[in-house]
Design an enzyme around this catalytic site. Structure first.
Site, PDB file in Angstrom:
ATOM      1  N   SER A 107       0.825  -1.201   0.000  1.00  0.00           N
ATOM      2  CA  SER A 107       0.000   0.000   0.000  1.00  0.00           C
ATOM      3  C   SER A 107       0.864   1.257   0.000  1.00  0.00           C
ATOM      4  O   SER A 107       1.930   1.293   0.624  1.00  0.00           O
ATOM      5  CB  SER A 107      -0.897   0.010   1.243  1.00  0.00           C
ATOM      6  OG  SER A 107      -1.549   1.256   1.394  1.00  0.00           O
ATOM      7  N   TYR A 130      -2.970   5.533  -4.669  1.00  0.00           N
ATOM      8  CA  TYR A 130      -4.241   6.253  -4.598  1.00  0.00           C
ATOM      9  C   TYR A 130      -4.283   7.312  -5.697  1.00  0.00           C
ATOM     10  O   TYR A 130      -3.258   7.680  -6.272  1.00  0.00           O
ATOM     11  CB  TYR A 130      -4.416   6.905  -3.226  1.00  0.00           C
ATOM     12  CG  TYR A 130      -4.609   5.901  -2.119  1.00  0.00           C
ATOM     13  CD1 TYR A 130      -5.806   5.210  -1.986  1.00  0.00           C
ATOM     14  CD2 TYR A 130      -3.584   5.634  -1.223  1.00  0.00           C
ATOM     15  CE1 TYR A 130      -5.987   4.281  -0.983  1.00  0.00           C
ATOM     16  CE2 TYR A 130      -3.750   4.703  -0.203  1.00  0.00           C
ATOM     17  CZ  TYR A 130      -4.955   4.030  -0.094  1.00  0.00           C
ATOM     18  OH  TYR A 130      -5.124   3.096   0.894  1.00  0.00           O
ATOM     19  N   THR A 156      -6.113   2.352  -6.943  1.00  0.00           N
ATOM     20  CA  THR A 156      -7.369   2.283  -6.200  1.00  0.00           C
ATOM     21  C   THR A 156      -8.253   3.460  -6.594  1.00  0.00           C
ATOM     22  O   THR A 156      -7.868   4.617  -6.402  1.00  0.00           O
ATOM     23  CB  THR A 156      -7.102   2.301  -4.689  1.00  0.00           C
ATOM     24  OG1 THR A 156      -6.409   1.103  -4.326  1.00  0.00           O
ATOM     25  CG2 THR A 156      -8.398   2.386  -3.899  1.00  0.00           C
ATOM     26  N   LYS A 252      -8.361  -1.109  -9.273  1.00  0.00           N
ATOM     27  CA  LYS A 252      -9.023  -1.761  -8.132  1.00  0.00           C
ATOM     28  C   LYS A 252     -10.165  -0.891  -7.602  1.00  0.00           C
ATOM     29  O   LYS A 252      -9.976   0.305  -7.384  1.00  0.00           O
ATOM     30  CB  LYS A 252      -7.998  -2.005  -7.025  1.00  0.00           C
ATOM     31  CG  LYS A 252      -8.547  -2.615  -5.742  1.00  0.00           C
ATOM     32  CD  LYS A 252      -7.405  -2.825  -4.752  1.00  0.00           C
ATOM     33  CE  LYS A 252      -7.888  -3.394  -3.434  1.00  0.00           C
ATOM     34  NZ  LYS A 252      -8.675  -2.395  -2.655  1.00  0.00           N
TER      35      LYS A 252
END
Length: 393
Positions: A107, A130, A156, A252
């Site tokens: 992440s 992100y 994401t 995602k």
């Protein structure tokens, strides 16, 4: 070592050994937690079809994900603050995944940095990013991933703003934890966790702190991230990320066939059917219910993966039988990490592989590529039909 026969055994150990705020961070969803619960419970509505008198010798759970050979079609999902679940958690999880032969996804909001994980592993891992407005930071993040030889980027798209998770607000979640009387009382009962944390220098968000001007402590980090999540995100921005990153790109957070088609048009090599583990839009469908219409929408143009709710090898089997190319586990491996460190992650993977292998065999299949929908008894209306007449008029 305690006898571990199922993921639930690891969860019980995890709850005892990790501070409450980090247990709650993992084991919670947004608002009423309906979607969080149904991500798992909807798997129980799918029944497996037993077959007998089938040659079950020479079985294998191996497959491929994004062109890579894997021990089983299960990747470790990106989980923020993994290094707060266990000291140096991202490094230990990545090592366990590497040794087992499955992908690890780091992440952006990790405690250990991209460079840290790369220095302690020998196989390429994936980086989750992100959709932030800071283009300079995003380009540098992709460049760092390339320098670390990350083999895929996972973008994401379902976190433009944060779904409210009541427990995190009540616990005052932070990394490292704020030392209030309440947290000190909790930490006093988790002494092994505390000793481990004192032994490492990795206690802040390693991919951000030190890489952004003015971000050097938890307070400035929270302020920066609150400002940088992209409320104006659109598919053109995803195309910009596609230009920034020339490796395999996974999108995602897809829960609607229309968004699946948009992701393909934006250059995705794979999509992940995901509702962020029930941590964003509460009241959304479970991912296993949403899967089939999305596969129908994109066909074989991209790999379709699934996460959210998987706690067993049988869940993996059911997702594959419903058409997913591969799956991800998040909470299931975090339970293992918090319970027993790297050994616990390995044990979680072993449990899931054994369940997948035995259940697949009892359904009369020897290979992952033989898994198909005929193995399932699916209740009528499981993936619809929904009353969409008003939308379609």
């Amino acid at each position: 070592m305690p006898t571990i026969t199922e993921i639930e055994d690891l969860k019980r150990l995890y709850k005892r050994r990790v501070p409450k705020m980090f247990y709650d961070y993992c084991e919670s969803g947004s608002w009423t937690e309906q979607t969080f619960r149904e991500n798992s419970s909807d798997f129980d509505k799918l029944y497996l079809r037993q077959r007998v008198a089938v040659d079950l010798a020479d079985r294998s759970t191996s497959g491929t994900m994004m062109g890579r050979d894997v021990t089983m079609p299960v990747a470790l999902a990106p989980v923020g603050m993994t290094g707060m679940q266990h000291w140096d958690g991202e490094i230990k999880a990545a090592r366990a995944a590497e040794k087992f032969g499955v992908p690890y996804t780091l992440s952006t909001m990790s405690i250990c940095s991209i460079e840290d994980v790369a220095a302690h592993t020998s196989e390429p891992f994936w980086l989750q990013v992100y959709t932030l407005t800071d283009t300079d930071y995003m380009q540098r993040l992709f460049d760092r991933a390339k320098e670390a030889k990350c083999s895929a980027a996972v973008v994401t798209v379902d976190l433009q703003l944060l779904g409210q998770r009541h427990k995190d607000l009540k616990n005052g979640l932070s990394a490292p934890p704020k030392l209030t009387p309440k947290t000190l009382a909790d930490l006093a009962t988790r002494w092994s966790w505390g000793i481990g944390m004192l032994s490492t220098r990795r206690r802040q968000f390693g991919n951000i702190v030190g890489h952004v001007d003015g971000v050097d402590d938890p307070s400035s980090l929270m302020s920066w991230t609150a400002q940088k999540f992209d409320l104006s995100l659109n598919w053109d921005r995803i195309r910009e990320f596609r230009r920034m990153w020339d490796g395999p790109l996974i999108v995602k957070g897809i829960m609607d066939p229309r968004d699946a088609r948009e992701a393909v048009n934006a250059g995705a090599d794979a999509i992940v059917v995901s509702n962020h583990g029930g941590r964003q839009l509460d009241g959304a469908l479970s991912t296993i219910r949403a899967l089939e219409p999305i596969i129908d929408a994109v066909g074989d143009k991209v790999e379709v993966h699934l996460d959210s709710g998987i706690r067993s090898g049988q869940d993996v089997l059911k997702a594959l039988a419903m058409g997913a190319k591969a799956t991800y586990i998040g909470r299931a491996y975090i339970y293992g990490l918090g319970a027993m460190g790297q050994q616990g992650v390995t044990r979680a993977l072993e449990v899931i592989q054994k369940e997948l292998d035995v259940s697949m065999a009892l359904c009369g299949k020897r290979r992952v590529e033989e898994i198909d929908r005929d193995m399932l008894m699916v209740p009528e209306g499981f993936t619809g039909p929904w009353d969409e007449g008003r939308r379609n008029r």
